[in-house]
Each structure stands twice: as C-alpha cells, then as structure tokens.
Design an enzyme around this catalytic site. Sequence first.
Site: not given
Ligand code: PEP
Length: 263
Positions: A18-20, A103, A105, A175, A181, A221, A242-243
């Site tokens: 997920n590039w957000k 999600h 967010e 999640e 994040g 994470s 994500g990140g």
């Molecule tokens: C996500 O965006 O769904 C996510 C899990 O982000 P991260 O890996 O940065 O915690």
Amino acid sequence: DLHSFPTRRSSDLVLIGNWKMNFNMHEASLYLHNLMQLLPSYRDVEVVLAPTILSLQSLSLQINRRIAKLAAQNCYWRDHGAYTGEIPAAHLRGIADYALIGHSERRYIFIESDKDIRLKVQAALRNRIKPILCIGETAQERALDETKDVLADQLTSGLANVTAEELGQIVIAYEPVWAIGTGDNAKPADVKSAVATIRRHIAHLYGKAAAEQVRIVYGGSVTVDNAADYLAIRDLDGLLVGGVSLDSHQFKEIITKAHSKEK
Ligand code: PEP
C-alpha cells in the site's frame, strides 16, 4: 479452535504493497519498472501494488500481470452521478484487480462508516474487483479487551449481503489500527489469535468450508526483519505492507521470503 479447521487447498500467499499518498505518476512508473526487473514471476506469491488513483491507469498498461497485480486504495460505491470528486468502482473495472476497502486511514481520517464500507465491498464485487476488506481494533478497544467483538462486528457489517461464493473473491486484512505506521507491530501470537477469531466468525456466518478458504493477511509495521515471523503463521495467507513497500528492494525481499517459505 484453529486445529478443527482442515488444511486449506492453496498455500499461495498474497503480498500487498500500500503506497498510501506517495509517488507521483513518474515515480510510480519508475518503481514498477524497478520491481519488474527485480522480481521473477513467482507462481506461489501474488504481489499486489496499491498506487494512488492517478497512477492506476498508466500502471495497468505498464504492468506484467504475471509478476504483479494492482489495487485501488479506495473506490466509491455508486456507479455514476452527482458525487463530485469521487471515483466509482465501475470506472476501475478492468484496471484494478483489487481494491482496499475500509483501510483504517479511511475509517478514522475520512470518517467512513460501516455502511459506506459495506456498500463499497458490494460495488467492488459487482465490478469484478476483489475487495481487500480491512478490519482491526484501535488501541483503546484493545485496552478494553474488545478486539474480538470489534473484529466480529466489522466482519458482520462489511460482509452483509456477500454470498458464500463471493467470499472467495475477498481478502480480509487484519490491521490493528495501533500497529499501522507506528513501528509497533503486533506480536505474531496476537495475529494468530486474531486470525482464529476471524475464521471462527466467518464459520459462524458462512460455515466451516468458507472459513477454511477465505484469505486473511496481516498488516501493521511489517518490515524485512519481522515478515518471516508472520509468514510462519500457518493460517495466515500473506501480508499488507505500507511504509516498507515504498522501497522496491525491501518489498522484493519480503516477497522473496514469502516465496522461499517452506509450505
Ligand atoms: C497499511 O498501510 O495498511 C500499513 C499496514 O502500513 P504500515 O506497514 O506502514 O504500518
């Protein structure tokens, strides 16, 4: 009890990046170019990239779908009309293979309701897009020991009107909101227990066979260093990253770990 579920048919894993709200069109194209150079076509790992909406269409022309698939990060549930600024699942048909729905967010920054999420799941299915339904408890809900109830409620609501057959198209992403994040990744034992809770609730809604088949991934994470601990969970079908997915080399390393995992 987890052990009452027989082994599922497929041991294939799904790894979603997920590039957000990162990478403009140029950067997205460059990333995809790099990843396709780095990555062989692994038959046992389904790689899915979720760029911003603007890059989706051009990446869909550039991508080799034997190597990776595409996901939208969101979609609107109505097919057309006076909804300024929204993009319907109907327009993503044939472009996005998957769509992230609900999600955290979206739920907590953009105040999406359970009803919005349910309607989006249905809109995606109706347009041949596989929903990645994201569920998970907040830090406060966890502190109050409400995780199981939250997961059950979000599943019941998000999957209302979804048939047992359609469930096969869905990926459930566990999640925990506090882990996204933050660098505070969930303990593998807690993920294992959440996955068991999810399968138990799906069994309650759809029966045991459906619960055995539904794909469940973990996100929160995930890093190159901790990925293998999650991939070792027998009943988990992959990861949502994500990140760390923003670095094509690190994402490739996680994908390679999934590929080389003993099945
Ligand atoms: C996500 O965006 O769904 C996510 C899990 O982000 P991260 O890996 O940065 O915690």
